[in-house]
Scaffold this motif. Structure first.
Motif, PDB file in Angstrom:
ATOM      1  N   GLY A 193      56.303  47.068  27.930  1.00  0.00           N
ATOM      2  CA  GLY A 193      55.843  46.000  26.973  1.00  0.00           C
ATOM      3  C   GLY A 193      54.114  45.832  26.873  1.00  0.00           C
ATOM      4  N   ARG A 194      53.566  46.813  27.348  1.00  0.00           N
ATOM      5  CA  ARG A 194      52.103  46.669  27.032  1.00  0.00           C
ATOM      6  C   ARG A 194      51.547  47.320  25.742  1.00  0.00           C
ATOM      7  NH1 ARG A 194      49.113  50.389  29.674  1.00  0.00           N
ATOM      8  NH2 ARG A 194      50.793  51.775  30.404  1.00  0.00           N
ATOM      9  N   VAL A 195      50.672  46.453  25.119  1.00  0.00           N
ATOM     10  CA  VAL A 195      50.145  46.892  23.914  1.00  0.00           C
ATOM     11  C   VAL A 195      49.415  47.732  23.846  1.00  0.00           C
ATOM     12  CG1 VAL A 195      48.520  45.632  22.143  1.00  0.00           C
ATOM     13  CG2 VAL A 195      50.363  44.205  23.233  1.00  0.00           C
ATOM     14  N   ASN A 196      49.753  48.787  22.807  1.00  0.00           N
ATOM     15  CA  ASN A 196      49.228  49.894  22.587  1.00  0.00           C
ATOM     16  C   ASN A 196      47.934  49.595  21.758  1.00  0.00           C
ATOM     17  OD1 ASN A 196      48.062  52.626  21.867  1.00  0.00           O
ATOM     18  ND2 ASN A 196      50.093  53.671  21.933  1.00  0.00           N
ATOM     19  N   LEU A 197      46.844  49.260  21.990  1.00  0.00           N
ATOM     20  CA  LEU A 197      45.606  48.902  21.281  1.00  0.00           C
ATOM     21  C   LEU A 197      45.052  49.878  20.534  1.00  0.00           C
ATOM     22  CD1 LEU A 197      43.558  46.587  23.627  1.00  0.00           C
ATOM     23  CD2 LEU A 197      45.066  45.737  21.772  1.00  0.00           C
ATOM     24  N   ALA A 209      48.930  40.404  18.445  1.00  0.00           N
ATOM     25  CA  ALA A 209      50.136  39.951  17.761  1.00  0.00           C
ATOM     26  C   ALA A 209      50.527  41.002  16.785  1.00  0.00           C
ATOM     27  CB  ALA A 209      49.756  38.661  17.138  1.00  0.00           C
ATOM     28  N   ALA A 210      49.510  41.689  16.201  1.00  0.00           N
ATOM     29  CA  ALA A 210      49.973  42.552  15.212  1.00  0.00           C
ATOM     30  C   ALA A 210      50.577  43.802  15.831  1.00  0.00           C
ATOM     31  CB  ALA A 210      48.388  43.154  14.447  1.00  0.00           C
ATOM     32  N   ALA A 211      50.278  44.098  16.857  1.00  0.00           N
ATOM     33  CA  ALA A 211      50.912  45.197  17.633  1.00  0.00           C
ATOM     34  C   ALA A 211      52.474  45.075  17.715  1.00  0.00           C
ATOM     35  CB  ALA A 211      50.126  45.590  18.710  1.00  0.00           C
ATOM     36  N   LYS A 212      52.707  43.815  18.141  1.00  0.00           N
ATOM     37  CA  LYS A 212      54.098  43.478  18.403  1.00  0.00           C
ATOM     38  C   LYS A 212      54.847  43.303  17.233  1.00  0.00           C
ATOM     39  CE  LYS A 212      52.836  40.596  22.503  1.00  0.00           C
ATOM     40  NZ  LYS A 212      52.756  39.097  22.809  1.00  0.00           N
ATOM     41  N   GLN A 213      54.124  43.118  15.883  1.00  0.00           N
ATOM     42  CA  GLN A 213      54.761  42.901  14.636  1.00  0.00           C
ATOM     43  C   GLN A 213      54.879  44.944  14.298  1.00  0.00           C
ATOM     44  OE1 GLN A 213      55.915  39.985  14.411  1.00  0.00           O
ATOM     45  NE2 GLN A 213      55.733  40.074  12.280  1.00  0.00           N
ATOM     46  N   ARG A 214      54.413  45.491  14.541  1.00  0.00           N
ATOM     47  CA  ARG A 214      54.150  46.821  14.288  1.00  0.00           C
ATOM     48  C   ARG A 214      54.745  47.959  15.164  1.00  0.00           C
ATOM     49  NH1 ARG A 214      50.945  48.043   9.668  1.00  0.00           N
ATOM     50  NH2 ARG A 214      50.988  46.003   8.346  1.00  0.00           N
ATOM     51  N   GLY A 215      55.315  47.239  16.221  1.00  0.00           N
ATOM     52  CA  GLY A 215      56.072  48.145  17.302  1.00  0.00           C
ATOM     53  C   GLY A 215      55.043  49.012  17.925  1.00  0.00           C
ATOM     54  N   ALA A 216      53.809  48.681  18.129  1.00  0.00           N
ATOM     55  CA  ALA A 216      52.664  49.473  19.011  1.00  0.00           C
ATOM     56  C   ALA A 216      52.790  48.905  20.244  1.00  0.00           C
ATOM     57  CB  ALA A 216      51.428  49.035  18.181  1.00  0.00           C
ATOM     58  N   ILE A 232      47.071  50.344  17.142  1.00  0.00           N
ATOM     59  CA  ILE A 232      47.233  49.171  16.266  1.00  0.00           C
ATOM     60  C   ILE A 232      45.855  49.199  15.608  1.00  0.00           C
ATOM     61  CG2 ILE A 232      46.449  47.618  18.038  1.00  0.00           C
ATOM     62  CD1 ILE A 232      48.731  47.083  14.984  1.00  0.00           C
ATOM     63  N   CYS A 233      44.875  49.719  16.539  1.00  0.00           N
ATOM     64  CA  CYS A 233      43.357  49.743  15.952  1.00  0.00           C
ATOM     65  C   CYS A 233      43.560  51.001  14.690  1.00  0.00           C
ATOM     66  CB  CYS A 233      42.485  50.249  16.895  1.00  0.00           C
ATOM     67  SG  CYS A 233      41.940  48.736  17.928  1.00  0.00           S
ATOM     68  N   GLU A 234      44.321  51.993  15.080  1.00  0.00           N
ATOM     69  CA  GLU A 234      44.335  52.986  14.146  1.00  0.00           C
ATOM     70  C   GLU A 234      44.782  52.797  12.731  1.00  0.00           C
ATOM     71  OE1 GLU A 234      45.710  57.748  14.142  1.00  0.00           O
ATOM     72  OE2 GLU A 234      45.779  56.560  15.843  1.00  0.00           O
ATOM     73  N   VAL A 235      46.042  51.729  13.002  1.00  0.00           N
ATOM     74  CA  VAL A 235      47.027  51.181  11.845  1.00  0.00           C
ATOM     75  C   VAL A 235      46.040  50.507  11.013  1.00  0.00           C
ATOM     76  CG1 VAL A 235      48.650  49.515  11.075  1.00  0.00           C
ATOM     77  CG2 VAL A 235      49.068  51.394  12.916  1.00  0.00           C
ATOM     78  N   LEU A 236      45.360  49.636  11.698  1.00  0.00           N
ATOM     79  CA  LEU A 236      44.331  48.499  10.932  1.00  0.00           C
ATOM     80  C   LEU A 236      43.199  49.251  10.189  1.00  0.00           C
ATOM     81  CD1 LEU A 236      43.342  45.769  10.411  1.00  0.00           C
ATOM     82  CD2 LEU A 236      42.146  45.752  12.421  1.00  0.00           C
ATOM     83  N   ILE A 237      42.558  50.404  10.924  1.00  0.00           N
ATOM     84  CA  ILE A 237      41.590  51.105  10.056  1.00  0.00           C
ATOM     85  C   ILE A 237      42.131  51.793   8.856  1.00  0.00           C
ATOM     86  CG2 ILE A 237      39.818  52.948  10.429  1.00  0.00           C
ATOM     87  CD1 ILE A 237      39.581  52.031  13.093  1.00  0.00           C
ATOM     88  N   ASN A 238      43.086  52.302   9.310  1.00  0.00           N
ATOM     89  CA  ASN A 238      44.073  53.088   8.159  1.00  0.00           C
ATOM     90  C   ASN A 238      44.412  52.424   6.863  1.00  0.00           C
ATOM     91  OD1 ASN A 238      43.713  55.660   9.438  1.00  0.00           O
ATOM     92  ND2 ASN A 238      45.783  55.569  10.331  1.00  0.00           N
ATOM     93  N   GLU A 239      44.911  51.077   7.267  1.00  0.00           N
ATOM     94  CA  GLU A 239      45.360  50.397   6.036  1.00  0.00           C
ATOM     95  C   GLU A 239      43.984  49.716   5.436  1.00  0.00           C
ATOM     96  OE1 GLU A 239      48.693  47.602   7.057  1.00  0.00           O
ATOM     97  OE2 GLU A 239      49.921  49.012   7.719  1.00  0.00           O
ATOM     98  N   LEU A 240      42.985  49.513   6.003  1.00  0.00           N
ATOM     99  CA  LEU A 240      41.817  49.040   5.566  1.00  0.00           C
ATOM    100  C   LEU A 240      41.179  50.147   4.404  1.00  0.00           C
ATOM    101  CD1 LEU A 240      39.187  47.297   5.385  1.00  0.00           C
ATOM    102  CD2 LEU A 240      38.182  48.393   7.351  1.00  0.00           C
ATOM    103  N   GLN A 241      41.098  51.453   4.905  1.00  0.00           N
ATOM    104  CA  GLN A 241      40.657  52.277   4.131  1.00  0.00           C
ATOM    105  C   GLN A 241      41.584  52.586   2.949  1.00  0.00           C
ATOM    106  OE1 GLN A 241      40.100  55.843   6.753  1.00  0.00           O
ATOM    107  NE2 GLN A 241      38.400  54.802   7.794  1.00  0.00           N
ATOM    108  N   SER A 242      43.025  52.581   3.069  1.00  0.00           N
ATOM    109  CA  SER A 242      43.625  52.778   1.867  1.00  0.00           C
ATOM    110  C   SER A 242      43.858  51.552   0.926  1.00  0.00           C
ATOM    111  CB  SER A 242      45.177  53.231   2.488  1.00  0.00           C
ATOM    112  OG  SER A 242      45.686  52.126   3.343  1.00  0.00           O
ATOM    113  N   GLY A 243      43.405  50.416   1.293  1.00  0.00           N
ATOM    114  CA  GLY A 243      43.478  49.419   0.434  1.00  0.00           C
ATOM    115  C   GLY A 243      44.714  48.509   0.521  1.00  0.00           C
TER     116      GLY A 243
END
Length: 334
Positions: free
Chosen positions: A246-250, A234-241, A253-264
């Motif tokens: 139409g396959r999700v780039n897991l 669901a997050a990948a569709k929102q972020r264009g991953a 989106i995992c890289e996006v999640l980790i980077n946003e976690l680390q940056s706050g």
């Protein structure tokens, strides 16, 4: 996930810490406020003895403040341990560390001798930035990547305090498998030494359960999925991953999640709580007990010999034959 990152200079750093500890009056350990347990070096607890220990919960601005208070209570229940929270954007508050050092080394502070303090911490925990704040000058090299400091150095902080700076170190054996993921998710491990998908799945599973409102708002989801894979899709569709077809780039989106976690950017989140860790320790002890029992059983089987009944009978006959032969030889010598 197997953590494959323990550079050679870390072996050297651990050795130097042990050798220098006898010259130190107080030990300072910089922890990541989001993972106080996972970022705490178990080797330090083994070797510090009765020396006072100041545990600095750095990056407090990224951590859940309620959980951080729980951790401070937990840590300060240990003998000789006291804590303080710090952030890199409030240097004036970090200066209180010097006051705490003098208070807990009061006897030596009253004499003309300098107070020797050793500062340790895992890679990328913000130790070098903190040292520069305390020294009022750029001494320690800083960087966004882990393991910038490579060797030990002595720094005169003034006011009778000498600081032994040590390289950021992990330890050869991480007992808790969840700690490996938390260290990777928080940025203590170089991205080349971890698998984003693996860490991303772990982080997603934890975050949607511990901080559902933050995750729902950050990724603009009407409803929050109850599994990590459904959330990532669901997050990948929102972020264009999304890839071709139409396959999700897991991975993305995992890289996006980790980077946003680390940056706050996700908000103030903590990746572990005292009660969570207490339960994990129970599970680890049970697993270790089972492992030890299985090892003892294998050892006993090896000692007895893994023989079928037929082979065991033949072995017993051979033993009886040797004993009888030995008995005859003794009689012949008589």
């Amino acid at each position: 996930m197997a953590l494959q990152w323990f550079p050679g200079h870390m072996h050297k750093a651990l050795k130097e810490i042990k050798e220098s500890l006898s010259q130190v009056d107080i030990l300072i350990e910089v922890l990541d406020a989001r993972i106080p347990y996972s970022s705490e070096n178990p080797e330090i607890a083994k070797i510090r003895g009765d020396k006072p220990c100041l545990k600095i919960l750095n990056k407090f601005d990224l951590a859940d403040p309620d959980v951080t208070r729980q951790w401070q209570d937990e840590l300060e229940s240990q003998r000789g341990v006291f804590t303080i929270t710090t952030t890199s954007d409030k240097p004036a508050e970090s200066k209180h560390i010097l006051t705490l050092i003098r208070e807990h080394c009061a006897a030596k502070n009253a004499s003309i001798q300098s107070i020797n303090a050793m500062i340790t911490g895992i890679p990328n925990v913000g130790k070098s930035t903190l040292i520069n704040i305390l020294a009022d000058r750029i001494i320690a090299k800083t960087g966004n990547e882990p393991a910038v400091t490579k060797s030990q150095q002595r720094i005169n902080l003034g006011s009778g305090i000498v600081l032994y700076d040590t390289p950021g170190v992990l330890w050869p054996k991480l007992e808790n498998p969840n700690s490996i993921y938390r260290l990777a998710a928080s940025g203590a491990v170089k991205n080349t030494a971890m698998e984003y998908d693996d860490v991303g799945f772990f982080a997603a599973d934890y975050l949607i359960k511990a901080y559902p409102d933050l995750m729902k708002a950050r990724f603009k989801l009407d409803t929050l999925p109850d599994t990590e894979i459904a959330f990532l899709e669901a997050a990948a569709k929102q972020r264009g991953a999304i890839m071709r077809g139409g396959r999700v780039n897991l991975h993305k989106i995992c890289e996006v999640l980790i980077n946003e976690l680390q940056s706050g950017k996700l908000g103030r989140v903590s990746l572990e709580t005292p009660s969570m860790v207490a339960q994990e320790k129970i599970e680890m002890a049970e697993a270790a007990e089972k492992k030890a029992a299985a090892k003892a059983k294998r050892k006993q089987r090896f000692k007895e010999g893994s023989l079928t009944p037929n082979k065991r009978d033949r072995k017993e006959k051979r033993t009886e034959k040797r004993e009888a032969q030995s008995k005859r030889m003794k009689q012949d010598r008589k």
